[in-house]
Write an enzyme that holds these catalytic residues in place. Structure first.
Site, PDB file in Angstrom:
ATOM      1  N   ASP A  22      19.307   6.068   2.593  1.00  0.00           N
ATOM      2  CA  ASP A  22      17.866   6.626   2.274  1.00  0.00           C
ATOM      3  C   ASP A  22      17.696   7.651   2.460  1.00  0.00           C
ATOM      4  O   ASP A  22      18.226   7.566   4.013  1.00  0.00           O
ATOM      5  CB  ASP A  22      17.290   5.132   2.124  1.00  0.00           C
ATOM      6  N   ASP A  44      11.368   4.824  -7.023  1.00  0.00           N
ATOM      7  CA  ASP A  44      10.860   3.979  -6.407  1.00  0.00           C
ATOM      8  C   ASP A  44      10.302   3.149  -7.833  1.00  0.00           C
ATOM      9  O   ASP A  44       9.706   1.227  -7.068  1.00  0.00           O
ATOM     10  CB  ASP A  44      10.325   4.088  -5.957  1.00  0.00           C
TER      11      ASP A  44
HETATM   12  C1  GLA Z   1      12.542   3.514  -0.366  1.00  0.00           C
HETATM   13  C2  GLA Z   1      13.323   3.348  -1.040  1.00  0.00           C
HETATM   14  C3  GLA Z   1      13.445   2.158  -2.309  1.00  0.00           C
HETATM   15  C4  GLA Z   1      14.000   0.943  -0.584  1.00  0.00           C
HETATM   16  C5  GLA Z   1      12.528   1.378   1.056  1.00  0.00           C
HETATM   17  C6  GLA Z   1      12.690   0.313   2.028  1.00  0.00           C
HETATM   18  O1  GLA Z   1      11.032   3.263  -0.309  1.00  0.00           O
HETATM   19  O2  GLA Z   1      13.247   4.137  -1.629  1.00  0.00           O
HETATM   20  O3  GLA Z   1      14.168   1.231  -2.670  1.00  0.00           O
HETATM   21  O4  GLA Z   1      14.494   0.980  -0.106  1.00  0.00           O
HETATM   22  O5  GLA Z   1      12.958   2.402   1.578  1.00  0.00           O
HETATM   23  O6  GLA Z   1      12.415   0.424   2.918  1.00  0.00           O
END
Ligand code: GLA
Length: 698
Positions: A422, A492
Site C-alpha cells: 500500500d 477503496d
Molecule cells: C488503504 C487501502 C485499503 C486498506 C487501508 C488499510 O486505504 O486502500 O484497502 O488497505 O489502507 O489502512
C-alpha cells in the site's frame, strides 16, 4: 493505420536521410525550433548556454523475436551533450514505445529543465481527447472533450502516486466523438509512477502536437557529467477499432510484453480482511475468516492493516507504520499459526504492508527521523492519521530497509503467497536529508527511481509472490509500476453500483487480471447503498474476483450466492481474466440514474464481454443501473464474435432460488448477436433494484 509505428518509421526516415540531420521531428528541442512550437527537451548547459541543436550521428537496429528497435544517437552541434532516441515496436502487439537517454561530458552538471518521453505530430481534424479524471473512491472517470486551438495540459503532482485525480494515460480520437468499436483512436500511456505532464498543443493552424513526460515542476534534474538520465517509456498504439481497439492492444501488451508481472497468469479468489474487521485483528477473527473463505471455495486469505506494532500499537491509522513486527497482543501465536491454519484449510495466505511510509508515532521514526522526507528547518506536514510521513526512497539505506522488510517476511514465512503493498500518502515534504543541497530538485524523480530499484531487487529474489499494488485504492494504476505487480486495488470504493463506473474507466488501459474487484458488504459503508448479493457478485466477477466484508454478517442466501459465484467464476476465470474485452453499453450513456428527478424512459444499463482468441467462447456481463416499473428495456448488441459461428447461451451465477431466464439454452449466430442483439431480461414486472445477468456463450 494499424500501427503507430508508421508515425515513427516516417520520423526515423527523416533522421536517416542525409547528414547532418536535425532530430527535431522526433524530439523538438529548445534552441532548434521556431517560437510557435513547444520544446520536448530544454536544458541549461554547464556554461549557462540554453540552446540545444541535436543532430543524428549514428543509427543502429535491434531485431529479436519480440520487437524491432531503432536507436538513434544524436549530439548537440556545439556542446558535448548527447541524446539517444529509442523507438521500440513490438511484434505481437501494435504498440510502439519511445524514450530518450540523456548524457553529457560537460565540465559541470547540466540542468534538465524539461525532458519529455515522446513527441508526436497529429493531423488537423475533429480531434477529441479522452482522459481519466477521478479522485480517491471515485477513480477513472472518462472525460471526453474536443481539442481546440491552444494547449491542453493534463498533469498530476501528488509526488508518490499518479492515478488519483488525473492519470498518465490518454486517448485521442482522430475522427470526431470517440466510439467504442469504430474510428481511429490513438492511445498513449506514460510508463511512470511519479509526477507527469501530458500536453496537446495546437499553437498554429497546421496541426496538433502531442507531448508526454515527467512534470518539470519543481523537478529540474541536475545531471552530473557521465551520468545517464533515461526518461520513462511512452507507449502508443493507434487503432481503427475505436477506444475498444486501443484497450485491447494495451491489455495484450501488458500481458505478453512483461508490462504486468506474470501477465499471462490467472489470479486467485480471495477474501481481504479490511472492510470486514478493519484494525480489529485477533487470531480468532482471522481464523474464522479463513474458515469462511475456504467454505465458499475461495483460494486465498489476505490479512490487511492492523497486524503489526511493538511499542506503538496499530489500532488506528496514526501509529506503528515502519515497525514491521507482529503484534503478539493480537496474534499471540504469530504469523506461523496463521500460515499453518491456511495450509490446513487448503488456502493460501497473504499480508498487507505499507513499506514506503512511517508514522511519527513509531519506533522507526524515533530511531531514524532523517529517513522521512522533510524540508530543511520547516515544520513537517503530516498525512493520514495526522502522523504519517513518506520515507526517503532516494536513500540507499531506506531502499535496503524496504527490501529487508519484504525479504524478512518471505524468508521467515515462505508460505506467504501474496503481499498487498500500500501507499497512502502524497509527498508533502519535498526535501531529502540524503540528496545533496544542489540536487534537491531531483527528489520527485529519484524517489521513483529508488522505488523501482527496490522493486527490481524484490522481484529478482521473489518472482512468484503475487504482489498487489494499492495506493488508497487505484492511486498507482500506472505502467511505471505494473511490471513489478500482479494486480492493483481498483478503488477503496467497493459500492457495486459505483464500481461499474470505476471499473469501466479503469479498463480503458488495464487488463482484467490486474483489476482487483471485491464483493463488498451491503448497505455499503461509504455510500449507505443497499445492493443485492447477486449484483455485487456479478460486478466483481468481471475482473479479478475477491470479497471484502465480514462473512459472519452474511445471510444464508448471500453465502449460497457467493458459493455459486465462486464455482462459476472458476470455470470462466481464464476467459474473464485473459480474454479480449469488448465494452458494449457504457454506464456513462446516462447520468447517475437514481438521482434523476425525471423518470428515465429507457432503463440505464452497462454491458461488457470477454471473447477468447479463437472466438469460440465468450462471456457477457449486463448490469441494470436503474429499475422502474414498466420502463423500456434496452437491446444489447454484442461484439467481437465470429459472425459465422453459432453460439449457445448459458446463464451463469443464476440468482439464488430462481431458474435461469428464457435466453438460457438458446442459440444464435454471431452475426445475429452482433447486428440484432439480445433483449436481456434486466427489468422485471417487479422492478428489482440492481438486476444483473451473466451469460456464457459457446
Ligand atoms: C488503504 C487501502 C485499503 C486498506 C487501508 C488499510 O486505504 O486502500 O484497502 O488497505 O489502507 O489502512
Amino acid at each position: 493505420m494499424k500501427r503507430t509505428g508508421l508515425f515513427f518509421l516516417a520520423m526515423c526516415a527523416c533522421l536517416m536521410v542525409g547528414t547532418p540531420v536535425r532530430a527535431i521531428d522526433m524530439l523538438p528541442t529548445f534552441g532548434d525550433i521556431d517560437h510557435i512550437h513547444l520544446p520536448a527537451l530544454i536544458v541549461q548547459h554547464a556554461d549557462g548556454d540554453q540552446s540545444l541543436q541535436l543532430r543524428a550521428q549514428d543509427t543502429t537496429y535491434v531485431d529479436n523475436a519480440q520487437y524491432k528497435e531503432t536507436v538513434i544517437a544524436t549530439k548537440d552541434l556545439v556542446q558535448p551533450f548527447y541524446v539517444t532516441i529509442h523507438v521500440r515496436q513490438w511484434k505481437a502487439v501494435p504498440i510502439t514505445e519511445t524514450w530518450y537517454e540523456i548524457s553529457h561530458a560537460e565540465k559541470k552538471p547540466v540542468r534538465l529543465q524539461r525532458f519529455d518521453s515522446g513527441y508526436l505530430p497529429l493531423e488537423n481534424g475533429d480531434l477529441y481527447l479522452v482522459h481519466l479524471h477521478g479522485n480517491w473512491a471515485g477513480e477513472a472517470v472518462p472525460t471526453v472533450e474536443r481539442l481546440t486551438r491552444g494547449i491542453k495540459t493534463i498533469r498530476n503532482s501528488d509526488g508518490a502516486r499518479n492515478a488519483h485525480l488525473d492519470a498518465p494515460e490518454v486517448m485521442i480520437s482522430l475522427d470526431g466523438q470517440p466510439q467504442e468499436n469504430s474510428g481511429r483512436v490513438l492511445g498513449a500511456a506514460l510508463c511512470w509512477s511519479g509526477n507527469f505532464e501530458i500536453r496537446v498543443a495546437a499553437t498554429d493552424e497546421k496541426g496538433f502536437h502531442f507531448y508526454a513526460g515527467i512534470d518539470p515542476m519543481a523537478s529540474e534534474y541536475i545531471l552530473s557529467p557521465k551520468e545517464v538520465f533515461t526518461t520513462p517509456h511512452l507507449a502508443y498504439t493507434c487503432s481503427n477499432e475505436g477506444m475498444g481497439g486501443v484497450s485491447r492492444a494495451f491489455h495484450r501488451w501488458a500481458r505478453t510484453c512483461g508490462m504486468l508481472h506474470n501477465g499471462n497468469a490467472t489470479r486467485s479468489i480471495l477474501l481481504n480482511s479490511w472492510e470486514g474487521i478493519y484494525f480489529d485483528i485477533t487470531e480468532e477473527r482471522i481464523l474464522a475468516m479463513m474458515n469462511d473463505i475456504a467454505a465458499f471455495g475461495g483460494e486465498l486469505f489476505v490479512m490487511d492493516d492492523g497486524w503489526f506494532g511493538g511499542k506503538y500499537q496499530r489500532n488506528s491509522d496514526d501509529a506503528a507504520l515502519g515497525d514491521w513486527v507482529v503484534d503478539t497482543r493480537k496474534l499471540p501465536n504469530g504469523l506461523d499459526a496463521l500460515t499453518a491454519a491456511a495450509k490446513d484449510r487448503h488456502i493460501q495466505f497473504g499480508i498487507w504492508i505499507e513499506p514506503e511510509a512511517v508514522n511519527t508515532r513509531s519506533e522507526l521514526f524515533e530511531k531514524h527521523p532523517e529517513w522521512a522526507l522533510q524540508e530543511r528547518n520547516r515544520e513537517l506536514k503530516l498525512g493520514r492519521g495526522g502522523t504519517q510521513l513518506v520515507l526517503d526512497m532516494t536513500n540507499p539505506k531506506v531502499q535496503d530497509f524496504v527490501f529487508n522488510l519484504v525479504d524478512d517476511l518471505l524468508t521467515k514465512h515462505p508460505e506467504i503467497a501474496y503481499i498487498k503493498w500500500d501507499a497512502n500518502a502524497s509527498i508533502q515534504n519535498c526535501g531529502s536529508t540524503y540528496l545533496p543541497r544542489d540536487k534537491q530538485s531531483n527528489l520527485y524523480i529519484d524517489y521513483h527511481l529508488g522505488l523501482v530499484k527496490t522493486l527490481e531487487r524484490i522481484r529478482a529474489k521473489y518472482p512468484n509472490v503475487v504482489i498487489q499494488n494499492c495506493a488508497s485504492g487505484g492511486g498507482r494504476a500506472n505502467y511505471g509500476l505494473m511490471p513489478y505487480f500482479d494486480e492493483f486495488w481498483v478503488s477503496d470504493n467497493n459500492d457495486a453500483l459505483q464500481r461499474v463506473y470505476i471499473q469501466w474507466g479503469t479498463s480503458y488501459f488495464f487488463p482484467s487480471n490486474a483489476m482487483a474487484q471485491h464483493i463488498g458488504g451491503s448497505p455499503y459503508l461509504m455510500t449507505g447503498r443497499t445492493t443485492p448479493i447477486k449484483f455485487r457478485c456479478d460486478v466483481a466477477m468481471s475482473g479479478r474476483l475477491g470479497m471484502e466484508l465480514q462473512p459472519a454478517h452474511m445471510t444464508e442466501t448471500e453465502r449460497a450466492q457467493c458459493t455459486t459465484a465462486f464455482q462459476d467464476y472458476k470455470e470462466l476465470r481464464e476467459l474473464i481474466q485473459l480474454g479480449n474485452l469488448y465494452r458494449l453499453v457504457s454506464p456513462y450513456n446516462d447520468q447517475y440514474p437514481m438521482s434523476n428527478v425525471k423518470l428515465p424512459e429507457t432503463q440505464s444499463v452497462a454491458a461488457l464481454m470477454y471473447v477468447s482468441d479463437t472466438k469460440d467462447h465468450a462471456v457477457l456481463f449486463a448490469y441494470g443501473l436503474s429499475s422502474f416499473m414498466k420502463q423500456a428495456s434496452r437491446r444489447i448488441r454484442l461484439a467481437g464474435l465470429d459472425p459465422e459461428r453459432t453460439y449457445t447461451l448459458t446463464e451463469r451465477n443464476v440468482r439464488h432460488g430462481e431458474q435461469p431466464c428464457a435466453l438460457d439454452g438458446k442459440s444464435f449466430t454471431g452475426a445475429h448477436l452482433m447486428s440484432v442483439g439480445l433483449d436481456i431480461p434486466l427489468s422485471t414486472e417487479y422492478a428489482i433494484d440492481y438486476p444483473s445477468r451473466i451469460f456464457e456463450l459457446k
